[in-house]
Enzyme design. Structure first.
Site, short mmCIF file in Angstrom:
data_model
loop_
_atom_site.label_atom_id
_atom_site.label_comp_id
_atom_site.label_asym_id
_atom_site.label_seq_id
_atom_site.Cartn_x
_atom_site.Cartn_y
_atom_site.Cartn_z
N GLU A 139 36.54 51.53 46.73
CA GLU A 139 36.93 51.44 45.32
C GLU A 139 35.70 51.50 44.43
O GLU A 139 35.68 52.18 43.41
CB GLU A 139 37.63 50.11 45.04
CG GLU A 139 38.96 49.91 45.68
CD GLU A 139 39.51 48.54 45.27
OE1 GLU A 139 39.28 47.58 46.02
OE2 GLU A 139 40.10 48.44 44.21
N ASP A 177 49.59 45.98 53.05
CA ASP A 177 50.29 45.56 54.28
C ASP A 177 51.29 44.48 53.90
O ASP A 177 51.29 43.99 52.77
CB ASP A 177 49.27 45.03 55.31
CG ASP A 177 48.45 43.89 54.74
OD1 ASP A 177 47.34 44.15 54.25
OD2 ASP A 177 48.92 42.74 54.74
N1 ADE Z 1 44.21 41.54 51.85
C1 ADE Z 1 44.99 42.59 52.19
N2 ADE Z 1 45.93 42.23 53.08
C2 ADE Z 1 45.72 40.91 53.33
C3 ADE Z 1 46.35 39.97 54.17
N3 ADE Z 1 47.36 40.33 54.96
N4 ADE Z 1 45.87 38.70 54.17
C4 ADE Z 1 44.83 38.35 53.38
N5 ADE Z 1 44.20 39.21 52.58
C5 ADE Z 1 44.64 40.48 52.54
#
Ligand code: ADE
Length: 245
Positions: A4, A208
């Protein structure tokens, strides 16, 4: 994330590197606005140090945090964007001396994001997400299945853990039912900005679902999706601001 930052630096015509506390702060202009761009680093302490340097050394007037997060609430899906209205440290627990999640001696567990900046960011996200193909190309849309990304506003929670099991995600949702997404820095930076009385806002692309599949191809998601989102969103937001020097 590094990808980024790299995308933003490519658009800064005059950036100067200033090294403080082992971090590179990039001072210059972006879309005509004076900015300092920096990697927060990962985790609450690292991000708090970075924020403190931004405030103490560079005298920034506001901090806007971009990055990725894991979706927690139902419907907060990969490729969506969360604009925080408030932030909380989900791993803060000095109970029974203080209520769980409360920052000791502050009497606060939730730190409000600046409403004006957050409103402007949410508006910009809504506009930019209307055309995901323009943003990340048809291949990116197909690869990550992002046909109709959405913006969400609400609670963002932070802790020094990458949440990568369905059990932990479920436990967080039970404990904090209004949490939209989880990451590792935002609430720490919000606390620092609160202490200094400086406006803070955060927007995070969901990379995610903070579940057993969360490890996925994180680097590729950041390169293909999140870094392009950040570039477009930060640019579109800066373009809404009055000219400064
Ligand atoms: N940043 C992106 N995905 C994450 C996750 N699953 N847990 C903590 N920080 C994150």
């Amino acid at each position: 994330m590094q990808q980024e930052l790299g995308a933003l630096l490519a658009l800064m015509p005059d950036e100067q590197r200033v090294r403080v506390a082992g971090r590179d702060f990039w001072v210059g202009h972006l879309h005509g606005q004076p900015v300092v761009a920096v990697l927060s680093r990962i985790g609450k302490v690292a991000a708090a140090v970075t924020a403190t340097v931004l405030l103490e050394r560079f005298g920034v007037r506001a901090i806007v945090f971009t990055g990725v997060a894991g979706g927690l609430a139902p419907g907060v899906n990969v490729g969506d964007v969360v604009v925080a209205t408030e932030l909380l440290q989900h791993d803060m627990d000095a109970s029974p001396i203080f209520p769980k999640h409360e920052v000791p001696l502050m009497g606060l567990s939730r730190f409000a994001a600046d409403a004006a900046i957050s409103d402007a960011l949410a508006q910009v996200v809504t506009n930019v997400l209307r055309d995901p193909v323009a943003l990340i190309g048809q291949e990116g849309v197909d690869e990550f299945g992002l046909s109709s990304p959405r913006v969400h506003r609400g609670l963002l929670v932070s802790g020094d853990r990458f949440v990568s099991t369905t059990a932990e995600s479920a436990a967080l949702q039970r404990e904090l039912p209004d949490a939209l997404a989880v990451e590792m820095e935002g609430a720490a930076v919000a606390q620092v900005c609160h202490d200094y009385g400086v406006p803070f806002a955060a927007m995070r692309t969901i990379s995610d679902r903070a579940d057993d599949a969360a490890h996925g191809d994180f680097a590729r998601f950041v390169a293909v999706v999140a870094s392009r989102y950040s570039l477009a969103l930060v640019g579109a937001w800066l373009a809404t601001l009055p000219a400064l020097s």
